[in-house]
Scaffold this motif. Structure first.
Motif, PDB file in Angstrom:
ATOM      1  N   SER A  92      31.333  -2.504  29.810  1.00  0.00           N
ATOM      2  CA  SER A  92      30.587  -2.040  30.975  1.00  0.00           C
ATOM      3  C   SER A  92      30.161  -0.585  30.802  1.00  0.00           C
ATOM      4  CB  SER A  92      31.414  -2.210  32.246  1.00  0.00           C
ATOM      5  OG  SER A  92      31.767  -3.566  32.454  1.00  0.00           O
ATOM      6  N   ARG A  93      31.050   0.229  30.251  1.00  0.00           N
ATOM      7  CA  ARG A  93      30.772   1.667  30.128  1.00  0.00           C
ATOM      8  C   ARG A  93      29.742   1.990  29.047  1.00  0.00           C
ATOM      9  NH1 ARG A  93      34.225   4.746  28.258  1.00  0.00           N
ATOM     10  NH2 ARG A  93      35.640   3.198  27.365  1.00  0.00           N
ATOM     11  N   ILE A  94      29.478   1.042  28.171  1.00  0.00           N
ATOM     12  CA  ILE A  94      28.505   1.303  27.108  1.00  0.00           C
ATOM     13  C   ILE A  94      27.138   1.670  27.686  1.00  0.00           C
ATOM     14  CG2 ILE A  94      27.093   0.120  25.356  1.00  0.00           C
ATOM     15  CD1 ILE A  94      29.587  -1.035  24.191  1.00  0.00           C
ATOM     16  N   ILE A  95      26.800   1.113  28.852  1.00  0.00           N
ATOM     17  CA  ILE A  95      25.484   1.432  29.430  1.00  0.00           C
ATOM     18  C   ILE A  95      25.405   2.902  29.854  1.00  0.00           C
ATOM     19  CG2 ILE A  95      25.177  -0.942  30.208  1.00  0.00           C
ATOM     20  CD1 ILE A  95      25.584   0.090  33.078  1.00  0.00           C
ATOM     21  N   LEU A  96      26.569   3.559  29.960  1.00  0.00           N
ATOM     22  CA  LEU A  96      26.558   4.990  30.267  1.00  0.00           C
ATOM     23  C   LEU A  96      26.342   5.832  29.015  1.00  0.00           C
ATOM     24  CD1 LEU A  96      29.657   5.201  32.669  1.00  0.00           C
ATOM     25  CD2 LEU A  96      27.241   5.128  33.312  1.00  0.00           C
ATOM     26  N   LEU A  97      26.690   5.261  27.857  1.00  0.00           N
ATOM     27  CA  LEU A  97      26.603   6.026  26.616  1.00  0.00           C
ATOM     28  C   LEU A  97      25.156   6.320  26.228  1.00  0.00           C
ATOM     29  CD1 LEU A  97      27.938   7.287  24.104  1.00  0.00           C
ATOM     30  CD2 LEU A  97      27.888   5.003  23.049  1.00  0.00           C
TER      31      LEU A  97
END
Length: 401
Positions: A92-97
């Motif tokens: 899920s957090r990859i979209i923040l990267l």
């Protein structure tokens, strides 16, 4: 003393000492880099590195999105779901990267640092995802070995290339270290989080982890607003010297982290009375240690770093570190009882006050003004935490009568 109690004490001592060694190595790396940089170059070069450090660290925290505190509580409540919960948070957090990398690329466009900062950020995103697994399972031996290698590599590289040392070389070393961790940490902890494979994106993660992200993010900002404001108002030489001073001063917080962090998952299972006893113990221990620690750095900083600071900086610094020991457990108490919104309010208020104080005090008093602002805010956080915990205690007591 019974054998069972003795065994438990030995196990806890081993855990605390191992985690302490791990934290010591993480902290030592930056101190060694700053020491060698000042020894072979100048405060200006280290100030240039710090100006990048504070930006990258901000984005690392942003992409973490409160996963550590959120997952520690989630792991404690559902140990059988550790792998699924971790994979969900990571994916899920990859979209923040990606927007983070784009933002860094725009900010550092046409600089020699660009590609290395992007590599650094990506590596940090991967290896910092395993922090929560390290804490939960208390597996410190392999990470300690990895950090010893990194510290040796960085130290040897700086000494070997001391005549060519500049801010770009130091950023390269930070980036390569992040890549090394990004490779080794999945190898160390992969079996804890990669099986069974249930990778899935879940937008609900962002809403669930948001109450944990905001206090961490705002807390990070308010604790570093002084650095950001000094970077804005003052010269890089002053930024470099102040960062070293404040970093060494806050080393005393590491003692509390070493004692508390490995047992955060256990804290969420303790009754309020036990947590309050722990709160009192941490406050007394911190107050006892802060004074000799401050005196020690007053003696050592001019010797080790050749940085001369006013004695008033150390006096104010002592007053700045004291409140931390009074609120570090109180914030965990509020989170345990689902009072995250109160923690958010505390740290947002602190950040606003910190920014306001820095804006007015730094132009008047320079680095001293930044330290005064931080000290004021630390005491405000303590007072607010005390008020909210007292209200919580009163409510709990009334519920039992």
């Amino acid at each position: 003393m019974q054998k069972g109690q003795l065994r438990k004490i030995k196990e806890r001592s081993k855990t605390i000492s191992s985690f302490g060694g791990y934290q010591f190595l993480l902290t030592s790396t930056q101190f060694v880099v700053s020491f060698l940089t000042l020894r072979f170059t100048s405060e200006l070069i280290w100030g240039e590195v710090v100006s990048i450090l504070i930006v990258v660290n901000l984005f690392i925290l942003l992409t973490s999105w409160g996963q550590n505190t959120y997952l520690l509580r989630a792991f404690s409540h559902a140990p059988s779901q550790i792998s699924a919960l971790w994979q969900e948070a990571f994916l899920s957090r990859i979209i923040l990267l990606f927007p983070t990398l784009i933002g860094l690329a725009i900010y550092y466009w046409n600089t020699v640092f660009l590609s290395w900062i992007l590599i650094w950020m990506t590596g940090a995103f991967i290896h910092r995802s395993f922090d929560v697994v390290l804490l939960y399972h208390k597996k410190f031996t392999a990470p300690i070995i990895a950090e010893i290698f990194i510290l040796s590599f960085i130290s040897a590289s700086i000494i070997l290339y001391k005549t060519e040392l500049d801010s770009l070389l130091i950023i390269k070393l930070y980036a390569l270290s992040a890549v090394f961790r990004a490779i080794t940490y999945p190898l160390i902890f992969g079996k804890d989080v990669f099986k069974p494979k249930v990778w899935q994106f879940n937008k609900a993660f962002f809403f669930a982890a948001f109450p944990f992200f905001i206090p961490a993010f705002i807390g990070f900002l308010q604790s570093r607003i002084d650095l950001y404001c000094i970077a804005w108002f003052l010269e890089k030489e002053i930024l470099g010297a102040y960062q070293i001073f404040i970093k060494i001063l806050t080393l005393i917080f590491l003692i509390t982290r070493v004692l508390v962090a490995p047992y955060i998952k256990n804290m969420y299972r303790l009754p309020l009375r036990s947590l309050q006893k722990m709160d009192s113990l941490v406050l007394k221990t911190g107050a006892l240690l802060a004074m000799p620690f401050t005196i020690a750095i007053y003696i050592l900083i001019p010797i080790v770093y050749q940085i001369q600071l006013s004695i008033y900086m150390y006096i104010i610094g002592y007053l700045m570190v004291l409140p931390f020991f009074g609120y570090v457990i109180k914030t965990s108490i509020l989170i345990k009882y689902y009072k995250e919104n109160q923690v958010v309010f505390i740290f947002i208020s602190a950040a606003c006050i910190n920014l306001f104080c820095n804006y007015f005090l730094i132009p008047l008093y320079g680095a001293m003004g930044a330290l005064i602002a931080t000290t004021i805010v630390q005491w405000i956080i303590l007072i607010l935490c005390y008020i909210f915990v007292q209200k919580l205690t009163l409510t709990k007591n009334q519920a039992h009568t």
